[in-house]
Design an enzyme around this catalytic site. Structure first.
Site, PDB file in Angstrom:
ATOM      1  N   CYS A  93     -14.846   2.947 -28.642  1.00  0.00           N
ATOM      2  CA  CYS A  93     -15.956   2.742 -28.103  1.00  0.00           C
ATOM      3  C   CYS A  93     -17.031   2.789 -26.514  1.00  0.00           C
ATOM      4  CB  CYS A  93     -16.922   2.500 -29.366  1.00  0.00           C
ATOM      5  SG  CYS A  93     -16.584   1.896 -30.943  1.00  0.00           S
ATOM      6  N   GLY A 119       0.457  -1.013   0.286  1.00  0.00           N
ATOM      7  CA  GLY A 119       0.245  -0.463   0.196  1.00  0.00           C
ATOM      8  C   GLY A 119       0.633   1.255  -0.282  1.00  0.00           C
TER       9      GLY A 119
HETATM   10  C1  LIG Z   1      -3.251  -5.721  -3.410  1.00  0.00           C
HETATM   11  C2  LIG Z   1      -2.610  -6.236  -2.604  1.00  0.00           C
HETATM   12  C3  LIG Z   1      -1.285  -5.678  -1.784  1.00  0.00           C
HETATM   13  C4  LIG Z   1      -0.786  -4.514  -2.971  1.00  0.00           C
HETATM   14  O1  LIG Z   1      -0.653  -3.306  -3.338  1.00  0.00           O
HETATM   15  P1  LIG Z   1       0.696  -2.633  -3.224  1.00  0.00           P
HETATM   16  O2  LIG Z   1      -0.323  -0.844  -3.056  1.00  0.00           O
HETATM   17  O3  LIG Z   1       0.019  -2.090  -4.493  1.00  0.00           O
HETATM   18  O4  LIG Z   1       1.058  -2.088  -3.165  1.00  0.00           O
HETATM   19  C5  LIG Z   1      -0.740  -5.748  -1.326  1.00  0.00           C
HETATM   20  N1  LIG Z   1      -0.789  -7.029  -0.277  1.00  0.00           N
HETATM   21  C6  LIG Z   1      -2.376  -7.116  -0.443  1.00  0.00           C
HETATM   22  C7  LIG Z   1      -3.242  -8.362   0.063  1.00  0.00           C
HETATM   23  C8  LIG Z   1      -2.377  -7.069  -1.835  1.00  0.00           C
HETATM   24  O5  LIG Z   1      -4.151  -7.248  -1.521  1.00  0.00           O
END
Ligand SMILES: *Cc1c(COP(=O)(O)O)cnc(C)c1O
Length: 433
Positions: free
Chosen positions: A356, A238
């Site tokens: 489209c 994240g």
């Molecule tokens: C999508 C996801 C990530 C990665 O998220 P990023 O924002 O790309 O770092 C990590 N862990 C889980 C469980 C996810 O679903």
């Protein structure tokens, strides 16, 4: 840092001019920088060095084999969300014992495959899934390593489609339920309660939601660890990136905006979280996707037509929402720059694809340099959730992908042949003549 910068008037990826790549490989074209991938991984890895830790790259953000091979070569593990991703990671040279398997809907076959492959842990999202994993493990005569995903109910304050850490969404198990679930899981056969996992959302540009979630969950991990003997705590992915990076030389790195404003750096992330995590004495897993791949890739496209209506100046390009769906899907901003720098006044432009759908756009009312037919543009920060979300809508081929390292460029996904789009289709038996 990222390795996309102008050399004279020409936008380069590392030592390669993007115009020459576009001429050689055609457009739409994804171009990835190996050095940028390596740099991002190394920066986070170094920042977390005070802890026993493992970075598991969230390969759903970019699963090209060459990207995975680059990271596997640095010792990265992988956060996977399907048995297909586990197979893909292994095909790219990943060590299965460094892979975790997440997702709310694992099928029996996927669980069996993950156990057979010998992955590090299955991250579990419901009690029903724990029971199913236990049953599959008993059938196979194996012990299944599991961790439950806790939903800490912390608002990540990000886009609604990428927030995951509150009780409004489908992910994880409520914080208050976790200890009861572990107590019941401990009674199920053939499970090893290996750790706890959380992931609160994507594109977080402040460390505060991470701090809040970690502060809230660490005491829980500690209690569970004393009871069940954990190996790890995963704090998920994240970490957000800058979608408006400065390209001028000597200016900002990937974590600094064109206005010079800093967002979440790996140093700040680690400074805040390491002291909170250290006392646990556990291995800490991180699952970054976008942070590593996002600013390591661009999508190069060619201007096909200019079109003026009463109100608008449209720039119609050869890439479309089937190549990069993020603007249509999440209202995302991607910086758009010409491969050859242009002088002169900016024109308020709508950059749109040929599909489209009104949703097929990359920018609306964006001040852009005046471009003409045949000019090339780059959509920046397209390395994460770009080509992986590509599709064949309008019977458009999947874009080609190139990996650059220094002066070398290698095709790492050839442009899909148009006949291959319908290769697995046929007419019905009674329609054959
Ligand atoms: C999508 C996801 C990530 C990665 O998220 P990023 O924002 O790309 O770092 C990590 N862990 C889980 C469980 C996810 O679903």
């Amino acid at each position: 840092m990222h390795s996309f910068h102008y050399v004279g008037r020409q936008l380069h990826c590392e030592g390669c001019s993007l115009e020459s790549l576009a001429a050689q490989f055609g457009t739409p074209l994804y171009v990835y920088s190996q050095s940028t991938l390596e740099d991002h991984f190394a920066k986070l890895d170094r920042a977390m060095a005070p802890l026993d830790h493992l970075i598991c790259f969230a390969m759903k953000s970019n699963s090209n084999l060459a990207v995975l091979r680059t990271l596997a070569g640095l010792g990265s593990g992988f956060d996977t969300v399907s048995s297909g991703e586990i197979r893909r990671a292994i095909a790219a040279g990943a060590d299965a014992s460094k892979c975790v398997f997440a997702g709310v809907g694992k099928t029996r076959d996927e669980i069996a495959y993950a156990l057979e492959a010998g992955i590090y842990c299955l991250n579990v999202e419901s009690e029903a899934e724990l029971k199913r994993i236990s049953a599959v493990a008993v059938e196979r005569g194996q012990i299944a390593p599991v961790a439950v995903r806790v939903n800490p109910n912390v608002d990540a304050k990000t886009h609604a489609k990428i927030t995951t850490g509150t009780y409004e969404n489908k992910f994880g198990i409520a914080f208050e339920e976790i200890e009861k679930i572990y107590a019941r899981a401990a009674k199920l056969p053939n499970l090893r309660l290996r750790g706890l996992q959380m992931h609160i959302g994507s594109q977080l540009t402040s460390v505060e939601p991470f701090r809040k979630a970690v502060e809230k969950v660490v005491p829980l991990v500690d209690r569970l660890n004393r009871k069940h003997g954990f190996d790890f705590f995963s704090i998920g992915g994240g970490i957000g990136i800058v979608y408006k990076p400065a390209l001028e030389s000597g200016a900002a790195g990937w974590w600094e905006t064109a206005e010079g404003r800093k967002v979440l750096t790996p140093q700040r992330f680690a400074e805040t979280l390491v002291p909170l995590l250290k006392p646990l004495g556990l291995k800490i897993l991180l699952e970054p996707g976008r942070y590593i791949s996002g600013n390591a890739g661009v999508l190069v496209t060619r201007v096909e037509y200019l079109k003026k209506t009463g109100k608008k100046h449209f720039v119609i390009v050869d890439a479309a929402m089937n190549d990069l769906i993020r603007p249509a899907f999440y209202d995302s901003y991607h910086e758009i720059v010409p491969l050859t720098k242009k002088a002169g006044a900016l024109v308020s432009s709508d950059v749109v694809g040929p599909i489209c759908e009104s949703g097929d756009y990359f920018a609306k009312d964006r001040p852009l340099p005046k471009v003409g037919e045949g000019d090339y543009l780059a959509l920046l920060s397209a390395g994460a959730y770009g080509s992986v979300m590509g599709g064949n809508y309008n019977t458009r081929s999947l874009a080609a992908e190139v990996l650059v390292k220094g002066d070398n460029a290698s095709i790492v996904r050839k442009r899909q042949a148009v006949e291959d789009i319908w290769r697995d289709e046929s007419v019905a038996t009674w329609q054959k003549s």
